[in-house]
Design a protein around this motif. Structure first.
Motif, PDB file in Angstrom:
ATOM      1  N   HIS A  98       0.829  -1.204   0.000  1.00  0.00           N
ATOM      2  CA  HIS A  98       0.000   0.000   0.000  1.00  0.00           C
ATOM      3  C   HIS A  98       0.869   1.263   0.000  1.00  0.00           C
ATOM      4  CE1 HIS A  98      -3.975  -2.019   1.450  1.00  0.00           C
ATOM      5  NE2 HIS A  98      -3.389  -2.671   0.451  1.00  0.00           N
ATOM      6  N   GLU A 100       0.843   3.904   1.786  1.00  0.00           N
ATOM      7  CA  GLU A 100       1.316   4.352   3.106  1.00  0.00           C
ATOM      8  C   GLU A 100       2.565   3.578   3.508  1.00  0.00           C
ATOM      9  OE1 GLU A 100      -1.688   3.393   2.126  1.00  0.00           O
ATOM     10  OE2 GLU A 100      -3.281   4.146   3.413  1.00  0.00           O
ATOM     11  N   CYS A 124      -6.007   1.485   5.587  1.00  0.00           N
ATOM     12  CA  CYS A 124      -6.593   0.223   6.052  1.00  0.00           C
ATOM     13  C   CYS A 124      -5.994  -0.133   7.422  1.00  0.00           C
ATOM     14  CB  CYS A 124      -6.336  -0.882   5.028  1.00  0.00           C
ATOM     15  SG  CYS A 124      -4.612  -1.416   4.993  1.00  0.00           S
ATOM     16  N   CYS A 127      -2.177  -0.686   7.345  1.00  0.00           N
ATOM     17  CA  CYS A 127      -1.421   0.574   7.260  1.00  0.00           C
ATOM     18  C   CYS A 127      -1.547   1.362   8.553  1.00  0.00           C
ATOM     19  CB  CYS A 127      -1.877   1.392   6.063  1.00  0.00           C
ATOM     20  SG  CYS A 127      -1.387   0.641   4.507  1.00  0.00           S
TER      21      CYS A 127
HETATM   22 ZN   LIG Z   1      -3.283  -0.189   3.685  1.00  0.00          ZN
END
Ligand SMILES: [Zn+2]
Ligand SMILES: Nc1ccn([C@H]2C[C@H](O)[C@@H](COP(=O)(O)O)O2)c(=O)n1
Length: 191
Positions: A98, A100, A124, A127
């Motif tokens: 992801h 992040e 999410c 993250c």
């Molecule tokens: Zn994430």
């Protein structure tokens, strides 16, 4: 505001009728700038459905990390699936990093503790864990479109417990256009 005149009494404007003698008022404010950097970074993503970017900023308004969603280093993105549906192992979800995560891992300083992260989508739960453990203190996001999903409920629970603040960023400028050709525009000759 009226355009300033030059010593010959002529207005100094460019082709878009912008005053060339007075400080710009429509410059990007800091938070719009950092979110724009996140969105620009997202343009590097090869994910066919959702491109996400993230930008980490310290308390001096210096960018210390940028990332976008993509496959892990050394894992060729032609050899992993980009699908959203089908058998889990044949989708992108177990493999993709992801935005992040990549922004945190790409940091150009020793620590991102105390920093803010600007990200297109609300983080999410996975993250959120990385954000908390890295010491990031505040999340600015544009969209929370998956807010009812369990992993988002878990994410908010973690962020709340850890005291990480989050807020939706409402940009002052809704659209930012980059026109590479504009640098070749010539202004009227100085008197
Ligand atoms: Zn994430
Ligand atoms: N905060 C987020 C949320 C999502 N992503 C990435 C993960 C996937 O590559 C993509 C979501 O794909 P979709 O399920 O919409 O097809 O976005 C992220 O990097 N950061």
């Amino acid at each position: 505001m009226a355009n300033a005149n030059n010593s010959n009494g002529q207005e100094q404007t460019n082709g878009n009728n912008k005053d060339l003698n007075t400080k710009r008022e429509d410059y990007l404010e800091w938070k719009d700038y950092f979110m724009s950097v996140a969105f620009l970074s997202a343009q590097r993503s090869k994910d066919p459905s959702t491109q996400v970017g993230a930008c980490i900023v310290n308390d001096e308004n210096k960018i210390v990390g940028i990332g976008y969603n993509g496959m892990p280093n050394g894992c060729h993105d032609d050899e992993l699936p980009w699908s959203r549906t089908g058998d889990w192992l044949d989708t992108k979800y177990p493999y993709v990093c992801h935005a992040e995560m990549n922004a945190i891992m790409n940091k150009n300083c020793s620590s991102v503790s105390g920093c803010r992260i600007f990200v297109a989508l609300f983080p999410c739960n996975e993250c959120a864990k990385l954000i908390i453990q890295s010491g990031i203190k505040e999340v600015f996001y544009m969209s929370d479109k998956h807010k009812d999903r369990d992993y988002m409920i878990a994410s908010r629970k973690l962020l709340d417990l850890a005291g990480v603040k989050y807020q939706q960023h409402i940009p002052k400028q809704r659209k930012i256009v980059i026109d590479f050709d504009s640098i070749n525009e010539r202004h009227p000759k100085k008197p």
